[in-house]
Design an enzyme around this catalytic site. Structure first.
Site, PDB file in Angstrom:
ATOM      1  N   GLY A   1       3.533   3.051  -0.586  1.00  0.00           N
ATOM      2  CA  GLY A   1       4.790   3.476  -1.195  1.00  0.00           C
ATOM      3  C   GLY A   1       5.892   3.956  -0.287  1.00  0.00           C
TER       4      GLY A   1
ATOM      5  N   GLU B   1      -2.636   2.852   1.783  1.00  0.00           N
ATOM      6  CA  GLU B   1      -2.450   1.470   1.315  1.00  0.00           C
ATOM      7  C   GLU B   1      -1.007   1.011   1.526  1.00  0.00           C
ATOM      8  OE1 GLU B   1      -3.338   1.825  -2.859  1.00  0.00           O
ATOM      9  OE2 GLU B   1      -5.458   2.243  -2.546  1.00  0.00           O
TER      10      GLU B   1
ATOM     11  N   ARG C   1       4.929  -2.491   1.987  1.00  0.00           N
ATOM     12  CA  ARG C   1       6.325  -2.717   2.358  1.00  0.00           C
ATOM     13  C   ARG C   1       6.705  -2.147   3.731  1.00  0.00           C
ATOM     14  NH1 ARG C   1      10.247  -3.262  -1.607  1.00  0.00           N
ATOM     15  NH2 ARG C   1       8.824  -2.219  -3.054  1.00  0.00           N
TER      16      ARG C   1
ATOM     17  N   ARG D   1      13.354 -10.500  -5.680  1.00  0.00           N
ATOM     18  CA  ARG D   1      13.753  -9.090  -5.741  1.00  0.00           C
ATOM     19  C   ARG D   1      15.186  -8.836  -6.215  1.00  0.00           C
ATOM     20  NH1 ARG D   1      13.929  -6.003  -2.034  1.00  0.00           N
ATOM     21  NH2 ARG D   1      13.033  -4.210  -3.049  1.00  0.00           N
TER      22      ARG D   1
ATOM     23  N   TYR E   1      14.909  -6.749  -9.576  1.00  0.00           N
ATOM     24  CA  TYR E   1      15.172  -5.312  -9.476  1.00  0.00           C
ATOM     25  C   TYR E   1      16.634  -4.992  -9.164  1.00  0.00           C
ATOM     26  CZ  TYR E   1      10.172  -5.552  -8.099  1.00  0.00           C
ATOM     27  OH  TYR E   1       8.834  -5.825  -7.995  1.00  0.00           O
TER      28      TYR E   1
ATOM     29  N   CYS F   1      18.815 -22.803 -12.683  1.00  0.00           N
ATOM     30  CA  CYS F   1      19.610 -22.737 -13.911  1.00  0.00           C
ATOM     31  C   CYS F   1      19.399 -21.419 -14.643  1.00  0.00           C
ATOM     32  CB  CYS F   1      19.268 -23.920 -14.802  1.00  0.00           C
ATOM     33  SG  CYS F   1      19.526 -25.459 -13.935  1.00  0.00           S
ATOM     34  N   GLU F   2      19.827 -20.341 -14.018  1.00  0.00           N
ATOM     35  CA  GLU F   2      19.770 -19.008 -14.609  1.00  0.00           C
ATOM     36  C   GLU F   2      20.944 -18.239 -14.022  1.00  0.00           C
ATOM     37  OE1 GLU F   2      17.233 -17.483 -16.483  1.00  0.00           O
ATOM     38  OE2 GLU F   2      15.616 -18.956 -16.281  1.00  0.00           O
TER      39      GLU F   2
ATOM     40  N   TYR G   1       7.074  -8.529  -0.517  1.00  0.00           N
ATOM     41  CA  TYR G   1       7.358  -8.985  -1.878  1.00  0.00           C
ATOM     42  C   TYR G   1       8.396 -10.114  -1.850  1.00  0.00           C
ATOM     43  CZ  TYR G   1       4.861  -4.676  -2.487  1.00  0.00           C
ATOM     44  OH  TYR G   1       3.904  -3.696  -2.383  1.00  0.00           O
TER      45      TYR G   1
HETATM   46  C1  PLP Z   1       1.680  -2.232  -4.482  1.00  0.00           C
HETATM   47  C2  PLP Z   1       0.641  -1.261  -4.119  1.00  0.00           C
HETATM   48  C3  PLP Z   1       0.588  -0.689  -2.840  1.00  0.00           C
HETATM   49  C4  PLP Z   1       1.615  -0.986  -1.773  1.00  0.00           C
HETATM   50  O1  PLP Z   1       2.855  -0.413  -2.047  1.00  0.00           O
HETATM   51  P1  PLP Z   1       4.026  -0.447  -0.958  1.00  0.00           P
HETATM   52  O2  PLP Z   1       5.162   0.212  -1.638  1.00  0.00           O
HETATM   53  O3  PLP Z   1       4.289  -1.849  -0.615  1.00  0.00           O
HETATM   54  O4  PLP Z   1       3.542   0.332   0.214  1.00  0.00           O
HETATM   55  C5  PLP Z   1      -0.451   0.154  -2.550  1.00  0.00           C
HETATM   56  N1  PLP Z   1      -1.403   0.456  -3.465  1.00  0.00           N
HETATM   57  C6  PLP Z   1      -1.382  -0.063  -4.710  1.00  0.00           C
HETATM   58  C7  PLP Z   1      -2.449   0.296  -5.658  1.00  0.00           C
HETATM   59  C8  PLP Z   1      -0.360  -0.919  -5.084  1.00  0.00           C
HETATM   60  O5  PLP Z   1      -0.332  -1.413  -6.326  1.00  0.00           O
END
Ligand code: PLP
Length: 432
Positions: free
Chosen positions: A239, A273, A276, A324, A328, A355-356, A384
């Site tokens: 995240g 995890e 990005r 994206r 978003y 075509c959007e 992404y």
């Molecule tokens: C998408 C996701 C991530 C990665 O998120 P980033 O914002 O790309 O770092 C990590 N863990 C889980 C469970 C996710 O769904």
């Protein structure tokens, strides 16, 4: 810091001219810098060097096996969310004991597959998933290593579509309910309770929501300990955001320092995890201008007319290649690959051929004046980007290219028209 730099008005990826690759590979294509990927992985991973930890790259951010293999070589693991991603991770040479499996909807087949592969952890997201996992593990005569993904109900202050840690989001188990589930799970024959995990959202630009959720997880782990349930892994999810425009996300160093401070006194291995933050600024999308056009109200002719409504730059990349902006309203910087000296600037919409009306890469963007045949680079497209691409409008998915110093390699060839209809058949027409 990344290795996409302009030299005398011409964009380079490491030591390779982007325009040269475009000539040989054709457009559009995704282009990644190996040095940047390594640098970002190491900057993140080494920030946690002070504690026992495992960096599991979130495969969904950028799933090419060449890139997964690169991170595996740097000691990384993988955070997967589907059987397909498990297949990729294994094909890329990721150690199964460094793979963790997240997601709300794991099927029975997927649970089988992951148990067979011997992954490190299942991040279980519901009571029903736990019951199913117990059944599948019993069937195989093994014990499934489990972490529960708790929903800490913390506002990550990011885009609604990528916030996942609020009570109203579909992810995780409310932290209060999770306790009973842990107690239940410890009594299950084929379940081994190992950890607690959470993931509150993506593109976070503040450290405070991470700390807020970590504190809730800590309290929870202490409650479990009091009940005699020990935890080996604390997983904080991904995240951390990146700079697309003016955002000022935390540096991994500061993010790590804040987390490590909170975790003093805890012996559990920390799992991260990130997606990005590692790949986002390590990739770009290169596209060629097909047409430029101006739309005016009827009866008005010159540029100076008040009737000029919009100028459009139509490029050969579209929302199916990079979703994206459409999905978003995301901002990506867009720059000419070769900048003409003294070119005037104008405000344009950069749109694809789909075509959007929602098919745009940028709206009302000031850009040096471009012409048919010019190349544009859509920056910060490594996360992404390709992984979210589709075949909508029957557009073959584009090539992916990896630069390493003064060389480049095609790590995924451009799809062909044949690949578009592969697997499709016209029934013979017999009615039963
Ligand atoms: C998408 C996701 C991530 C990665 O998120 P980033 O914002 O790309 O770092 C990590 N863990 C889980 C469970 C996710 O769904």
């Amino acid at each position: 810091m990344n290795h996409f730099v302009s030299k005398n008005g011409e964009l380079f990826c490491e030591q390779v001219a982007v325009a040269g690759i475009a000539r040989e590979v054709g457009t559009p294509f995704y282009l990644y810098s190996k040095a940047t990927l390594i640098r970002h992985f190491q900057a993140f991973d080494s920030a946690f060097a002070g504690i026992d930890h495992l960096t599991c790259f979130a495969v969904k951010a950028c799933s090419n096996i060449a890139i997964l293999n690169l991170f595996a070589g740097l000691g990384g693991g993988a955070d997967i969310v589907s059987g397909g991603e498990l297949y990729r991770a294994l094909a890329a040479g990721v150690d199964p004991q460094r793979i963790i499996y997240s997601g709300v909807g794991k099927t029975e087949q997927e649970l089988h597959y992951a148990l067979e592969a011997g992954i490190l952890l299942f991040n279980v997201e519901s009571a029903q998933e736990l019951a199913r996992l117990q059944e599948v593990a019993a069937d195989k005569g093994v014990k499934a290593p489990v972490s529960f993904r708790v929903n800490p109900d913390v506002d990550p202050q990011t885009h609604a579509y990528i916030s996942t840690g609020l009570a109203k989001n579909k992810f995780g188990i409310p932290i209060d309910e999770a306790f009973d589930l842990y107690v239940q799970a410890t009594g299950m024959e084929n379940i081994e309770v190992k950890g607690v995990s959470c993931h509150i959202g993506s593109q976070l630009t503040l450290i405070s929501p991470f700390i807020e959720s970590l504190r809730k997880v800590k309290t929870f782990v202490e409650r479990l300990a009091a009940k005699g349930i020990g935890i080996d892994f604390i997983d904080l999810g991904g995240g951390v955001g990146i700079t697309y425009d003016e955002e000022q996300p935390p540096h991994p160093r500061d993010y790590a320092a804040a987390i490590m401070k909170e975790l003093q006194g805890f012996t559990a291995t920390l799992i991260l995890e990130p997606g990005r933050v590692i790949v986002g600024n390590a990739g770009i999308l290169v596209t060629e201008v097909q047409y430029t056009k101006s739309n005016r109200r009827t009866g008005m002719k010159s540029d100076q007319d008040a009737g000029l409504v919009k100028k459009f730059v139509v490029v050969d990349a579209a929302m199916n290649d990079l979703a994206r902006p459409s999905l978003y309203g995301a901002y990506h910087a867009i720059v000419p690959v070769v900048e003409e000296k003294g070119a005037g600037r104008e405000v344009v919409d950069i749109v694809g051929p789909i075509c959007e009306t929602g098919d745009f890469l940028a709206r009302d963007r000031e850009l040096p004046r471009v012409e048919q045949g010019d190349l544009l680079a859509v920056m910060s497209a490594g996360a992404y980007g390709f992984s979210m691409s589709s075949n909508y409008n029957s557009r073959p998915r584009v090539a992916e290219v990896l630069v390493d110093g003064s060389h480049y390699a095609i790590i995924r060839r451009r799809e062909t028209f044949e690949s578009l209809i592969e697997g499709e058949t016209i029934p013979s027409g017999a009615e039963e």
